[in-house]
Design an enzyme around this catalytic site. Structure first.
Site, PDB file in Angstrom:
ATOM      1  N   ALA A 226       0.843  -1.078   0.013  1.00 35.23           N
ATOM      2  CA  ALA A 226      -0.041   0.089  -0.096  1.00 35.23           C
ATOM      3  C   ALA A 226       0.949   1.114   0.022  1.00 35.23           C
ATOM      4  O   ALA A 226       2.130   1.356   0.529  1.00 35.23           O
ATOM      5  CB  ALA A 226      -0.756   0.201   1.271  1.00 35.23           C
TER       6      ALA A 226
ATOM      7  N   SER B 150      -6.273  -0.426   9.181  1.00 34.05           N
ATOM      8  CA  SER B 150      -5.515   0.546   9.881  1.00 34.05           C
ATOM      9  C   SER B 150      -6.371   1.199  10.939  1.00 34.05           C
ATOM     10  O   SER B 150      -7.480   1.303  10.474  1.00 34.05           O
ATOM     11  CB  SER B 150      -4.746   1.647   9.022  1.00 34.05           C
ATOM     12  OG  SER B 150      -4.415   2.708   9.747  1.00 34.05           O
TER      13      SER B 150
ATOM     14  N   GLU C 120      -6.271   4.215  11.209  1.00 32.56           N
ATOM     15  CA  GLU C 120      -6.696   5.474  10.950  1.00 32.56           C
ATOM     16  C   GLU C 120      -7.995   5.463  10.221  1.00 32.56           C
ATOM     17  O   GLU C 120      -8.512   6.459  10.170  1.00 32.56           O
ATOM     18  CB  GLU C 120      -5.600   5.704   9.624  1.00 32.56           C
ATOM     19  CG  GLU C 120      -4.173   6.071  10.131  1.00 32.56           C
ATOM     20  CD  GLU C 120      -4.105   7.154  10.587  1.00 32.56           C
ATOM     21  OE1 GLU C 120      -4.729   8.116  10.213  1.00 32.56           O
ATOM     22  OE2 GLU C 120      -3.089   7.440  11.541  1.00 32.56           O
TER      23      GLU C 120
ATOM     24  N   TYR D 247      -5.594   8.426   2.729  1.00 34.14           N
ATOM     25  CA  TYR D 247      -4.889   7.030   3.165  1.00 34.14           C
ATOM     26  C   TYR D 247      -6.122   6.470   3.992  1.00 34.14           C
ATOM     27  O   TYR D 247      -6.354   5.231   3.376  1.00 34.14           O
ATOM     28  CB  TYR D 247      -3.746   7.161   4.117  1.00 34.14           C
ATOM     29  CG  TYR D 247      -3.394   5.895   4.672  1.00 34.14           C
ATOM     30  CD1 TYR D 247      -2.700   4.940   3.841  1.00 34.14           C
ATOM     31  CD2 TYR D 247      -3.679   5.823   6.131  1.00 34.14           C
ATOM     32  CE1 TYR D 247      -2.345   3.868   4.560  1.00 34.14           C
ATOM     33  CE2 TYR D 247      -3.367   4.456   6.745  1.00 34.14           C
ATOM     34  CZ  TYR D 247      -2.686   3.520   5.730  1.00 34.14           C
ATOM     35  OH  TYR D 247      -2.301   2.420   6.501  1.00 34.14           O
TER      36      TYR D 247
ATOM     37  N   LYS E 236      -8.204   2.771   2.860  1.00 36.43           N
ATOM     38  CA  LYS E 236      -8.014   1.581   3.771  1.00 36.43           C
ATOM     39  C   LYS E 236      -9.683   1.141   4.502  1.00 36.43           C
ATOM     40  O   LYS E 236      -9.782   0.124   4.619  1.00 36.43           O
ATOM     41  CB  LYS E 236      -7.295   1.904   5.205  1.00 36.43           C
ATOM     42  CG  LYS E 236      -5.531   1.954   4.559  1.00 36.43           C
ATOM     43  CD  LYS E 236      -5.240   0.454   4.303  1.00 36.43           C
ATOM     44  CE  LYS E 236      -3.726   0.335   4.016  1.00 36.43           C
ATOM     45  NZ  LYS E 236      -3.219  -0.907   3.733  1.00 36.43           N
TER      46      LYS E 236
HETATM   47  P1  NAP Z   1       5.655   0.088   4.272  1.00 32.35           P
HETATM   48  O1  NAP Z   1       7.009   0.035   5.026  1.00 32.35           O
HETATM   49  O2  NAP Z   1       5.283   1.718   3.747  1.00 32.35           O
HETATM   50  O3  NAP Z   1       5.645  -0.661   2.896  1.00 32.35           O
HETATM   51  C1  NAP Z   1       4.848  -0.735   1.905  1.00 32.35           C
HETATM   52  C2  NAP Z   1       4.951  -1.878   0.894  1.00 32.35           C
HETATM   53  O4  NAP Z   1       3.887  -1.537  -0.106  1.00 32.35           O
HETATM   54  C3  NAP Z   1       6.308  -2.086   0.194  1.00 32.35           C
HETATM   55  O5  NAP Z   1       6.794  -3.233   0.171  1.00 32.35           O
HETATM   56  C4  NAP Z   1       5.800  -1.077  -1.057  1.00 32.35           C
HETATM   57  O6  NAP Z   1       6.982  -1.387  -2.352  1.00 32.35           O
HETATM   58  C5  NAP Z   1       4.529  -1.582  -1.265  1.00 32.35           C
HETATM   59  N1  NAP Z   1       3.855  -0.594  -2.226  1.00 32.35           N
HETATM   60  C6  NAP Z   1       3.660   0.683  -2.162  1.00 32.35           C
HETATM   61  N2  NAP Z   1       2.970   1.005  -3.048  1.00 32.35           N
HETATM   62  C7  NAP Z   1       2.936   0.137  -4.066  1.00 32.35           C
HETATM   63  C8  NAP Z   1       2.353   0.152  -5.377  1.00 32.35           C
HETATM   64  N3  NAP Z   1       1.947   1.287  -5.957  1.00 32.35           N
HETATM   65  N4  NAP Z   1       2.619  -0.741  -6.082  1.00 32.35           N
HETATM   66  C9  NAP Z   1       3.206  -2.296  -5.703  1.00 32.35           C
HETATM   67  N5  NAP Z   1       3.516  -1.883  -4.264  1.00 32.35           N
HETATM   68  C10 NAP Z   1       3.678  -1.028  -3.581  1.00 32.35           C
HETATM   69  O7  NAP Z   1       4.795  -0.203   5.013  1.00 32.35           O
HETATM   70  P2  NAP Z   1       4.447  -0.960   6.417  1.00 32.35           P
HETATM   71  O8  NAP Z   1       4.881  -0.170   7.599  1.00 32.35           O
HETATM   72  O9  NAP Z   1       5.213  -2.550   6.305  1.00 32.35           O
HETATM   73  O10 NAP Z   1       3.015  -1.652   6.339  1.00 32.35           O
HETATM   74  C11 NAP Z   1       2.173  -2.719   5.794  1.00 32.35           C
HETATM   75  C12 NAP Z   1       0.881  -2.510   5.633  1.00 32.35           C
HETATM   76  O11 NAP Z   1       0.421  -2.348   6.646  1.00 32.35           O
HETATM   77  C13 NAP Z   1       0.625  -1.140   4.709  1.00 32.35           C
HETATM   78  O12 NAP Z   1      -0.432  -1.615   4.090  1.00 32.35           O
HETATM   79  C14 NAP Z   1       0.108  -0.024   5.513  1.00 32.35           C
HETATM   80  O13 NAP Z   1      -0.704   0.669   4.956  1.00 32.35           O
HETATM   81  C15 NAP Z   1      -0.417  -0.960   6.692  1.00 32.35           C
HETATM   82  N6  NAP Z   1      -0.514  -0.474   8.240  1.00 32.35           N
HETATM   83  C16 NAP Z   1       0.911  -0.153   8.729  1.00 32.35           C
HETATM   84  C17 NAP Z   1       1.089   0.562   9.849  1.00 32.35           C
HETATM   85  C18 NAP Z   1       2.298   0.784  10.503  1.00 32.35           C
HETATM   86  O14 NAP Z   1       2.300   1.462  11.769  1.00 32.35           O
HETATM   87  N7  NAP Z   1       3.285   0.435  10.034  1.00 32.35           N
HETATM   88  C19 NAP Z   1      -0.259   0.493  10.717  1.00 32.35           C
HETATM   89  C20 NAP Z   1      -1.499   0.175   9.927  1.00 32.35           C
HETATM   90  C21 NAP Z   1      -1.638  -0.239   8.816  1.00 32.35           C
HETATM   91  P3  NAP Z   1       8.108  -0.672  -2.902  1.00 32.35           P
HETATM   92  O15 NAP Z   1       9.378  -1.454  -1.860  1.00 32.35           O
HETATM   93  O16 NAP Z   1       8.210  -1.041  -3.996  1.00 32.35           O
HETATM   94  O17 NAP Z   1       7.890   0.784  -2.468  1.00 32.35           O
END
Ligand code: NAP
Length: 324
Positions: free
Chosen positions: A83, A126, A128, A150, A154
């Site tokens: 995402a 999330s 959010e 965002y 979600k």
């Molecule tokens: P992150 O580190 O930002 O990683 C996002 C991943 O999504 C990366 O592998 C990125 O690939 C891929 N991505 C983004 N845009 C894309 C696109 N247009 N096409 C294909 N791939 C794409 O996020 P995270 O912290 O690991 O979070 C994982 C999930 O949980 C996400 O969906 C996030 O919204 C959700 N979430 C996270 C949190 C938190 O606190 N971390 C809380 C609630 C929900 P690239 O490497 O190619 O950019």
């Protein structure tokens, strides 16, 4: 025969920790990447698992490509983590964020439905999506009220996941995860930025830490523990949604004070910039993880200040290695 998991967003923070966790459980892990050549596999490499996962190139906004991957791999479980994950960036790129974060989910579920794959599906939702609520703590019953592009994306993805569960009996569920941090967090997120910049100030490489509104409170946790909850959700006999959080919120100001004190930095190095404020902001939010504790047997007892100690140590270790 071992289970196969597909992880979208494998190059992100959670993708790397979830991969390591599933590999330790004996899973074959297939990661979806947008491009073999430009994908940043630093997180997988840092965890020592880069060669243990199989990477597959796939545009998740293209249904035919998604059908091809699901059809050829027949995964036991799909963890949809890909995402555009930044709230701040979503205000600058609302169309791209909403487009990708919704269509990718729809394509994955549609592929599972069309292929009739017996695949369990996890959607990275999330906290959010609950947005501007004044009823705390957030639970699985809280009203959905997104207040950023965002969180709108979600929230839609959550409704799609629920709809495929109810309409087509697909095992699909959402985890409403609150902020969770680690060394692998990207630098555009608050905690990582605070720690990195503070260490730069301590080393004399920077003078000031510039921040937006720090009088808001958030529920923060430790990413390696949060990914375990994703796995546990897919091991249930029935699909359900769960809030995953630490049960308490801390102010961003208190986090900065803690980091500055630990690194012996004067509070005079802090500069609050009103032009960094977001158009809309949730003043305080925290959740209740009691359903996850009871039904998933997911345990979480870390205070966020304990997590900060780990994060600071890891970052200092990294800086030391770079200097060698
Ligand atoms: P992150 O580190 O930002 O990683 C996002 C991943 O999504 C990366 O592998 C990125 O690939 C891929 N991505 C983004 N845009 C894309 C696109 N247009 N096409 C294909 N791939 C794409 O996020 P995270 O912290 O690991 O979070 C994982 C999930 O949980 C996400 O969906 C996030 O919204 C959700 N979430 C996270 C949190 C938190 O606190 N971390 C809380 C609630 C929900 P690239 O490497 O190619 O950019």
């Amino acid at each position: 025969m071992s289970s196969t998991a597909i992880i979208t967003g494998i190059t992100g923070q959670d993708g790397a920790y979830l991969s390591r966790f599933l590999l330790e459980k004996g899973y074959k892990v297939i990661g979806i990447v947008r491009s073999y050549t430009s994908s940043d596999v630093r997180g997988l490499r840092l965890l020592g698992i880069q060669d243990k996962v199989e990477l597959v190139e796939c545009d998740l906004t293209d249904l035919s490509q998604v059908i091809s991957v699901i059809g050829s791999t027949r995964p036991t479980e799909v963890y949809n983590l890909a995402a555009q994950s930044s709230v701040a960036l979503s205000f600058k790129q609302p169309i791209g964020t909403i487009n990708f974060n919704i269509i990718s989910v729809l394509n994955l579920l549609e592929a599972i439905r069309l292929i009739k794959a017996d695949t369990k599906f996890y959607q990275a939702s999330s906290s959010e999506i609950f947005g501007g609520t004044n009823q705390l703590p957030i639970t699985e019953q809280s009203a959905i009220n997104p207040i950023s592009p965002y969180s709108i994306s979600k929230a839609s993805a959550y409704w799609i996941t629920k709809n495929y569960r109810e309409a087509y009996h697909i095992f699909s569920c959402s985890g409403f995860l609150f902020n969770h941090e680690s060394y692998l967090r990207s630098e555009n997120f608050f905690i990582k930025k605070i720690i990195r910049e503070s260490i730069r100030i301590q080393r004399g490489v920077a003078n000031q830490l510039e921040v937006g509104n720090i009088d808001i409170k958030r529920d923060f946790g430790w990413a390696p523990k949060y990914v375990e909850a994703m796995y546990l959700m897919l091991q249930r006999s029935e699909p359900e949604d769960y809030v995953i959080c630490s049960n308490t919120s801390v102010s961003l100001r208190s986090i900065i004070e803690y980091v500055f004190t630990k690194l012996k930095i004067s509070m005079e190095c802090l500069k609050v910039r009103s032009d960094f404020y977001r158009p809309t902001e949730i003043p305080d939010i925290y959740g209740s993880n009691s359903k996850a504790r009871q039904e998933l047997n997911w345990q979480y007892d870390l205070s966020f200040f304990d997590v900060l100690d780990i994060l600071i140590e890891e970052e200092l270790e990294y800086v030391k290695k770079q200097q060698l």
